[in-house]
Design a protein around this motif. Structure first.
Motif: not given
Length: 879
Positions: A797-803
């Protein structure tokens, strides 16, 4: 003359020996003959060899007694009639599930070589009826090698040997009295047969097959046992166990109508009552049959309603109770029986883990457990007793709970004497019973779960023998008049938990025999009178009394107090000097400990509290380790708005707030500013530890903290990694839950593939609000494949850089729930979809749900073009 006397004595002795042999032979023939006849009358057919055996037995009877030939003629007529109509007295089985059980048992028996099959279920559920159908099917398939043995309740190896010998035609076994030699004879006889199947119906106690003489290990014999106890199946080393379940509502109704024999349709009002009756039977065939049989020919609605009322208020004794009571009697030990009866009186139909703890606490309050000075010893004893009750088939495992059948409870109420117990629980009572019901013989009163509003001034029970009064969960109860407790001087347990009372009457102060005062979750309670005279008080439970601001006066006088719960109240600390007087305290739950109080509680085994600094924290850890504590919740720093009971439920947990250094405790001594972690800790939560760069060393996890199952980190600004240090060779840890929340300095990967190898028990990963994390499981050189064998839940949840969730290929064959929210750069989910023979992908068998934003779902990339459509029915969109 002497010689003549001697010869006469020898002659008499010889004749007496002949008569004894004749008597023994007659008793054996009579027993064998009538066991055959009894089985035939029960609807069990026999192969031709059995018919010949019965005929031979009949001839032997006629040789001993001058019985006319009619004896044998009648016996043979009975046997031959059974050959042509053996299914007439076999009960028809209802329901697809029951039919499936018959087929499963039949084919399991035929297909396995070395085999013991255990069939278990509660009394009256239909084990014998189902096994008879299996027996008939086996007779048709293997007519000469299938034997039915009804196991006597007064079980012994000797008696069982005799029953088996009678069934398989070993005539000379009764001449041998030594059990071991009998086992050898029986073993040789059975082993000489080409193949053999023994069906032992109604086994109460386990036995060693070699002690009886049953050659299971040779592969020539298969053994099937029915029992009420899953423990018997386990101890008999049954290779397969089949549980006979209660009937569902549809099959229960069909069975009820069949046995009711009602012409036409039931009137609507009667049908509603009949279905309520079925609810009491709750799928137990024996209970359904008895109720239906009793109601045959009853047409008046009033009579149906009377039957329902009698059942609901446990005023009726049913024959099914005798069947169920055998399980209670088979508990054997009086202490276990008393605990069973008590649990029936004070618990609901479903027992969770929390209910189990409630029951053990109740056993302790009642004085039903003994022989141990420690709480842990009492808990071990209580758990053993509940295991025995469950093992006897009196509690049924059901989806993490233990199910108590309503008829089992009704049976228990009939075992308990109505003259000494008043049981009116969960009956919707709005008023307390009149004084005429409060006799001087009453010992225990259970009124929990009603809607009683007050204890008026005109009710003052005179019950000198009354030891327990339970008014738990009467949420409408507001007022208790001063006079109510005036003549209850023998009261030892008073349970007023979950009521609406605002104060206790002053007469409580005079109950000098009181040992347990239970006021849990009395949300409106503001005042408790002086307790200094309650010298026998061992337990004071005020947990959840959220309006209570002060402890009652006289607390310092309670030297016998073992249990004090003040958590969930407005009480911050104990008054100055009180803790030093509570020298026998073993359980303490309170919001805060004062400085120095930790050393004044030498016997505390279970501690739930917060402390203000690392020195107090380490002192408490040392005390817990010295007392071998198995339950605690210790908080250091107490973050804002914290609760002792927030978070996940583990027995031994630590919450450390605003501390920069932690270390595994080696000897329980000071750690130079480090918060020491006890070896027994199961859950570790860190919050606001801003200078901490790593949580754990691998060495701690694998050697110093072997019980640690959960790591939770929140708002640790400089945290860089969860587990640090060289990876141990071949070692694993027991970690099952990992949560990382608001740790923005963690870069790149949360875990790496080589770390995962040492986390085989990890079941749940939750990562939230971490700005730097790009991948959950990163690769290392020469590793492209790895697996999470037990991972069930993954939350992101709310992980802006998770690729990516993982680099490379991973297997998560146990994954059930995936939740992904606001991870805009995520490109894939690591699901390996099995490919069917037709080349199409199929979903993982364990998968239950994928929760995800619609936009993220539509942007995901897949290895197989049909993967998205295959998984669509698992999707629950979060927007």
């Amino acid at each position: 003359m002497t010689s003549l006397k001697r010869k006469l004595k020898e002659l008499i002795g010889s004749r007496q020996a002949d008569m004894n042999k004749l008597k023994s032979k007659w008793m054996r023939i009579e027993e064998q003959y009538w066991s055959v006849v009894r089985a035939i009358r029960e609807g069990i057919s026999f192969p031709p060899e059995k018919v010949v055996e019965v005929e031979g037995l009949s001839k032997e009877v006629e040789q001993i007694l001058p019985v006319p030939g009619r004896f044998r003629q009648e016996a043979m007529a009975l046997v031959r009639s059974s050959k042509t109509s053996h299914l007439v007295t076999i009960e028809e089985l209802l329901g697809k599930e029951t039919q499936r059980k018959v087929k499963e048992m039949f084919y399991t028996i035929l297909r396995n070589k070395f085999f013991i099959l255990g069939v278990y279920g509660m009394g009256g559920v239909g084990k014998t009826a189902i096994l008879r159908h299996v027996y008939i099917s086996l007779l048709d398939f293997l007519p000469s090698y299938v034997f039915w043995i009804a196991v006597p309740q007064d079980f012994s190896v000797y008696v069982l040997q005799e029953e088996i010998a009678n069934a398989v035609g070993l005539d000379n076994l009764s001449n041998e009295k030594d059990v071991k030699r009998r086992a050898g004879l029986l073993y040789g006889h059975l082993n000489a047969k080409k193949a053999c199947i023994l069906l032992l119906d109604g086994l109460w106690k386990p036995f060693e097959v070699k002690d009886v003489g049953i050659p299971v290990e040779t592969g020539k014999l298969k053994l099937i046992v029915t029992t009420r106890s899953p423990d018997v199946c386990r101890m008999m080393l049954c290779r397969k166990q089949i549980k006979i379940e209660l009937l569902d509502m549809e099959d229960s109704w069909r069975l009820f109508l069949k046995k009711l024999c009602f012409a036409g349709e039931l009137p609507r009002e009667v049908e509603q009552i009949a279905r309520s009756l079925l609810d009491r039977c709750c799928g137990l065939p024996l209970g359904i049959i008895e109720i239906a049989t009793r109601m045959r020919g009853v047409k008046k609605e009033r009579e149906w309603r009377d039957m329902l009322g009698n059942l609901e208020e446990s005023r009726m004794e049913l024959d099914v109770f005798k069947c169920l009571q055998l399980s209670y009697l088979n508990l054997g030990d009086e202490q276990v029986q008393q605990c069973f009866l008590h649990s029936m009186l004070c618990s609901g139909n479903l027992l969770s883990k929390a209910d189990r703890e409630y029951l053990i606490e109740s056993f302790i309050e009642e004085g039903l457990l003994g022989g141990s000075a420690t709480r842990q010893g009492l808990y071990d004893q209580g758990n053993d007793i509940l295991d025995k009750i469950e093992g006897a088939g009196l509690l049924d495992p059901e989806k993490g709970h233990r199910y108590l059948h309503p008829l089992t409870r009704d049976m228990a109420l009939h075992v308990v004497r109505s003259t000494t117990h008043m049981v009116k629980a969960y009956m919707g009572l709005k008023e307390i019973l009149e004084e005429v019901f409060w006799t001087d013989r009453l010992e225990k009163v259970f009124l929990q779960g009603n809607k009683i509003e007050e204890m008026p001034y005109n009710v003052s029970p005179n019950c000198p023998k009354l030891t327990r009064l339970s008014l738990y969960d009467n949420s409408t109860l507001g007022d208790i008049h001063e006079s109510f407790f005036r003549h209850l001087q023998g009261l030892t347990v008073l349970d007023l938990g979950h009521t609406g009372i605002t104060k206790l009457p002053d007469s409580i102060s005079q109950l000098e025999s009181l040992e347990a005062l239970l006021l849990q979750s009395c949300f409106a309670l503001r005042f408790i009178p002086y307790v200094g005279k309650l010298g026998s008080l061992r337990k004071l439970d005020l947990k959840g009394c959220e309006s209570l601001e002060e402890v009652p006066e006289g607390m310092e006088m309670l030297a016998n107090l073992r249990y004090l719960a003040l958590d969930g109240t407005e009480i911050e600390t104990l008054p100055e000097g009180v803790s030093g007087k509570l020298v026998n305290l073993q359980y303490l739950a309170i919001k805060k400990l004062r400085a120095g109080e930790e050393v004044k509680l030498p016997k505390v085994e279970e501690l739930h509290c917060s402390v203000s600094n690392v020195e107090m924290f380490n002192a408490c850890v040392g005390s817990l380790e010295r007392n071998n504590s198995q339950r605690y919740r210790l908080v250091m720093g107490a973050p804002e708005n914290f609760s002792l009971w927030c978070g996940r439920k583990t027995e031994r947990s630590l919450l450390i707030d605003s501390c920069d250094h932690i270390a595994a405790s080696i000897d329980g001594t000071s750690g130079d500013g480090c918060a020491l972690l006890p070896e027994s800790v199961q859950s570790l939560e860190l919050s606001g530890c801003h200078e901490m760069k790593r949580v754990m060393e691998w060495e701690w996890l694998t050697t110093l903290l072997p019980n640690l199952k959960e790591i939770i980190t929140k708002s640790c600004e400089n945290l860089e990694e969860i587990i640090h240090g060289p990876l141990p060779s071949g070692a694993t840890c027991r970690l099952t839950y990992l949560e990382v929340n608001c740790c923005n300095n963690m870069k790149r990967a949360l875990l790496t593939q080589d770390m995962v190898l040492h986390l085989p028990f990890l079941q749940e990963i939750l990562v939230k609000d971490c700005k730097g994390i790009e991948v959950i499981m990163g690769t290392v050189a020469k590793m492209t494949h790895f697996s999470f064998p037990k991972l069930m839940n993954l939350g992101l949840c709310n992980l802006p850089e998770l690729k990516s969730i993982c680099d490379g290929t991973t297997r998560c064959n146990s994954l059930q729930l995936i939740s992904i929210h606001n991870c805009p750069k995520l490109k894939g989910i690591p699901l390996q979809l099995p490919v069917l023979d037709n080349g199409l992908p199929s979903p993982p068998p364990s998968l239950q749900e994928i929760r995800i934003n619609r936009q993220t779902w539509e942007s995901l990339e897949w290895d197989h073009s049909l993967a998205r459509s295959t998984l669509e029915h698992f999707i629950k969109f979060l927007d």
